[in-house]
Scaffold this motif. Structure first.
Motif, PDB file in Angstrom:
ATOM      1  N   ALA A   1       0.832  -1.210   0.000  1.00 25.24           N
ATOM      2  CA  ALA A   1       0.000   0.000   0.000  1.00 25.24           C
ATOM      3  C   ALA A   1       0.864   1.257   0.000  1.00 25.24           C
ATOM      4  CB  ALA A   1      -0.939   0.006   1.207  1.00 25.24           C
ATOM      5  N   ASP A   2       2.011   1.206   0.683  1.00 24.31           N
ATOM      6  CA  ASP A   2       2.929   2.349   0.715  1.00 24.31           C
ATOM      7  C   ASP A   2       3.578   2.562  -0.650  1.00 24.31           C
ATOM      8  OD1 ASP A   2       2.751   2.914   3.645  1.00 24.31           O
ATOM      9  OD2 ASP A   2       3.543   0.865   3.739  1.00 24.31           O
ATOM     10  N   VAL A   3       3.906   1.458  -1.323  1.00 25.11           N
ATOM     11  CA  VAL A   3       4.480   1.567  -2.674  1.00 25.11           C
ATOM     12  C   VAL A   3       3.457   2.225  -3.601  1.00 25.11           C
ATOM     13  CG1 VAL A   3       5.387   0.287  -4.654  1.00 25.11           C
ATOM     14  CG2 VAL A   3       6.022  -0.413  -2.323  1.00 25.11           C
ATOM     15  N   GLU A   4       2.202   1.786  -3.517  1.00 24.65           N
ATOM     16  CA  GLU A   4       1.147   2.372  -4.356  1.00 24.65           C
ATOM     17  C   GLU A   4       0.994   3.864  -4.083  1.00 24.65           C
ATOM     18  OE1 GLU A   4      -0.426   1.132  -6.991  1.00 24.65           O
ATOM     19  OE2 GLU A   4       0.914  -0.568  -6.657  1.00 24.65           O
ATOM     20  N   ARG A   5       0.977   4.254  -2.808  1.00 24.79           N
ATOM     21  CA  ARG A   5       0.847   5.670  -2.444  1.00 24.79           C
ATOM     22  C   ARG A   5       2.012   6.471  -3.028  1.00 24.79           C
ATOM     23  NH1 ARG A   5       2.185   5.449   2.505  1.00 24.79           N
ATOM     24  NH2 ARG A   5       4.202   6.378   2.137  1.00 24.79           N
ATOM     25  N   ALA A   6       3.220   5.962  -2.872  1.00 25.74           N
ATOM     26  CA  ALA A   6       4.401   6.663  -3.375  1.00 25.74           C
ATOM     27  C   ALA A   6       4.356   6.821  -4.888  1.00 25.74           C
ATOM     28  CB  ALA A   6       5.673   5.916  -2.958  1.00 25.74           C
ATOM     29  N   PHE A   7       3.882   5.817  -5.585  1.00 28.14           N
ATOM     30  CA  PHE A   7       3.902   5.889  -7.045  1.00 28.14           C
ATOM     31  C   PHE A   7       2.679   6.584  -7.640  1.00 28.14           C
ATOM     32  CE2 PHE A   7       7.681   3.642  -6.330  1.00 28.14           C
ATOM     33  CZ  PHE A   7       8.485   4.055  -7.370  1.00 28.14           C
ATOM     34  N   ARG A   8       1.655   6.821  -6.856  1.00 28.54           N
ATOM     35  CA  ARG A   8       0.619   7.759  -7.293  1.00 28.54           C
ATOM     36  C   ARG A   8       1.221   9.159  -7.322  1.00 28.54           C
ATOM     37  NH1 ARG A   8      -2.722   4.520  -4.167  1.00 28.54           N
ATOM     38  NH2 ARG A   8      -2.577   5.905  -2.370  1.00 28.54           N
ATOM     39  N   ARG A   9       2.011   9.506  -6.298  1.00 29.96           N
ATOM     40  CA  ARG A   9       2.713  10.804  -6.273  1.00 29.96           C
ATOM     41  C   ARG A   9       3.755  10.872  -7.390  1.00 29.96           C
ATOM     42  NH1 ARG A   9       3.519   9.702  -0.558  1.00 29.96           N
ATOM     43  NH2 ARG A   9       5.675   9.319  -1.133  1.00 29.96           N
ATOM     44  N   PHE A  10       4.472   9.784  -7.602  1.00 28.21           N
ATOM     45  CA  PHE A  10       5.550   9.723  -8.588  1.00 28.21           C
ATOM     46  C   PHE A  10       5.075  10.193  -9.963  1.00 28.21           C
ATOM     47  CE2 PHE A  10       7.484   7.161 -12.007  1.00 28.21           C
ATOM     48  CZ  PHE A  10       8.823   7.506 -11.880  1.00 28.21           C
ATOM     49  N   ARG A  11       3.891   9.763 -10.359  1.00 31.70           N
ATOM     50  CA  ARG A  11       3.390  10.095 -11.701  1.00 31.70           C
ATOM     51  C   ARG A  11       3.212  11.597 -11.896  1.00 31.70           C
ATOM     52  NH1 ARG A  11      -0.002   5.424 -10.443  1.00 31.70           N
ATOM     53  NH2 ARG A  11       1.263   3.655 -11.102  1.00 31.70           N
ATOM     54  N   SER A  12       2.922  12.333 -10.826  1.00 35.36           N
ATOM     55  CA  SER A  12       2.850  13.791 -10.948  1.00 35.36           C
ATOM     56  C   SER A  12       4.208  14.436 -10.681  1.00 35.36           C
ATOM     57  CB  SER A  12       1.785  14.363 -10.012  1.00 35.36           C
ATOM     58  OG  SER A  12       2.123  14.123  -8.667  1.00 35.36           O
ATOM     59  N   GLN A  13       5.054  13.780  -9.913  1.00 38.02           N
ATOM     60  CA  GLN A  13       6.362  14.352  -9.591  1.00 38.02           C
ATOM     61  C   GLN A  13       7.299  14.402 -10.800  1.00 38.02           C
ATOM     62  OE1 GLN A  13       7.277  11.720  -6.316  1.00 38.02           O
ATOM     63  NE2 GLN A  13       6.762  13.278  -4.795  1.00 38.02           N
ATOM     64  N   VAL A  14       7.147  13.514 -11.756  1.00 36.17           N
ATOM     65  CA  VAL A  14       8.054  13.503 -12.913  1.00 36.17           C
ATOM     66  C   VAL A  14       7.701  14.569 -13.946  1.00 36.17           C
ATOM     67  CG1 VAL A  14       8.665  11.059 -12.668  1.00 36.17           C
ATOM     68  CG2 VAL A  14       6.742  11.692 -14.140  1.00 36.17           C
ATOM     69  N   ARG A  15       6.596  15.281 -13.765  1.00 39.82           N
ATOM     70  CA  ARG A  15       6.116  16.231 -14.775  1.00 39.82           C
ATOM     71  C   ARG A  15       6.659  17.655 -14.683  1.00 39.82           C
ATOM     72  NH1 ARG A  15       0.204  14.293 -13.855  1.00 39.82           N
ATOM     73  NH2 ARG A  15       0.257  12.313 -14.955  1.00 39.82           N
ATOM     74  N   PRO A  16       6.932  18.205 -13.492  1.00 31.31           N
ATOM     75  CA  PRO A  16       7.285  19.631 -13.421  1.00 31.31           C
ATOM     76  C   PRO A  16       8.567  19.992 -14.165  1.00 31.31           C
ATOM     77  CG  PRO A  16       6.692  18.809 -11.256  1.00 31.31           C
ATOM     78  CD  PRO A  16       6.806  17.620 -12.168  1.00 31.31           C
ATOM     79  N   THR A  17       8.610  21.222 -14.624  1.00 29.77           N
ATOM     80  CA  THR A  17       9.834  21.765 -15.203  1.00 29.77           C
ATOM     81  C   THR A  17      10.908  21.722 -14.130  1.00 29.77           C
ATOM     82  OG1 THR A  17       8.542  23.232 -16.599  1.00 29.77           O
ATOM     83  CG2 THR A  17      10.849  23.840 -16.235  1.00 29.77           C
TER      84      THR A  17
END
Length: 182
Positions: A38-54
């Protein structure tokens, strides 16, 4: 083991999500973290938005084709919520963000079999080398003594305590002041 590290952009990093999940799962399964699926899933939900910013950048460590470590982040925007999670009063001069001042280091992890070989140090140095930010900010569990020792050795100092997400245990908020050319 011959480990190489590579600096990647957001698209390149996103393409490695499956392997990065493995790094996260292995690195944070053991104490003091004890994180599970569940922690891995939570982290990688954030990951998908974290890789986008300039300004996103990542350093990924490889042993051959095997991903063995990761470190990534991006400059904090003016509207960052990072400082809102701090449990102690923080002076406005410290918490002020302008979109360029602070690089947020969101994850730094090395799979257990590749630890104590300088992989984390090499990834960290490559990640912050040449960034135009004045400082790097991260959260770290105080009980993670090896990580804490590394951060202190790299020049980080504790500036407060935070509860970074609902249900999280307290984390130390740590800052590394950068000098020109660091």
């Amino acid at each position: 083991m011959s480990v190489t590290v590579r600096l990647l952009d957001g698209r390149q990093t996103a393409e490695l999500e499956v392997q990065l999940r493995t790094v996260f799962a292995e690195a944070f399964a053991e104490p003091p973290y004890g994180e599970g699926p569940a922690d891995v899933e939570r982290a990688f939900r954030r990951f998908r938005s974290q890789v986008r910013p300039t300004g996103f950048r990542a350093v990924v460590a490889f042993d051959g084709e095997t991903v063995v470590g990761m470190a990534y982040g991006y400059p904090l925007p003016v509207s960052t919520g990072w400082w809102d999670t701090v449990t102690e009063p923080v002076p406005e001069a410290l918490r002020h963000e302008d979109g360029k001042r602070t690089f947020g280091l969101f994850e730094l992890a090395v799979r257990p079999a590749w630890r104590r070989q300088g992989v984390a140090t090499e990834m960290h140095h490559l990640l912050v080398d040449g960034i135009e930010n004045q400082r790097v900010l991260l959260n770290s569990r105080p009980q993670a003594t090896a990580a804490q020792a590394a951060y202190r050795a790299w020049g980080y100092r504790r500036v407060g305590e935070a509860i970074p997400w609902d249900g999280a245990v307290p984390h130390d908020v740590m800052i590394l002041e950068l000098t020109a050319g660091q």
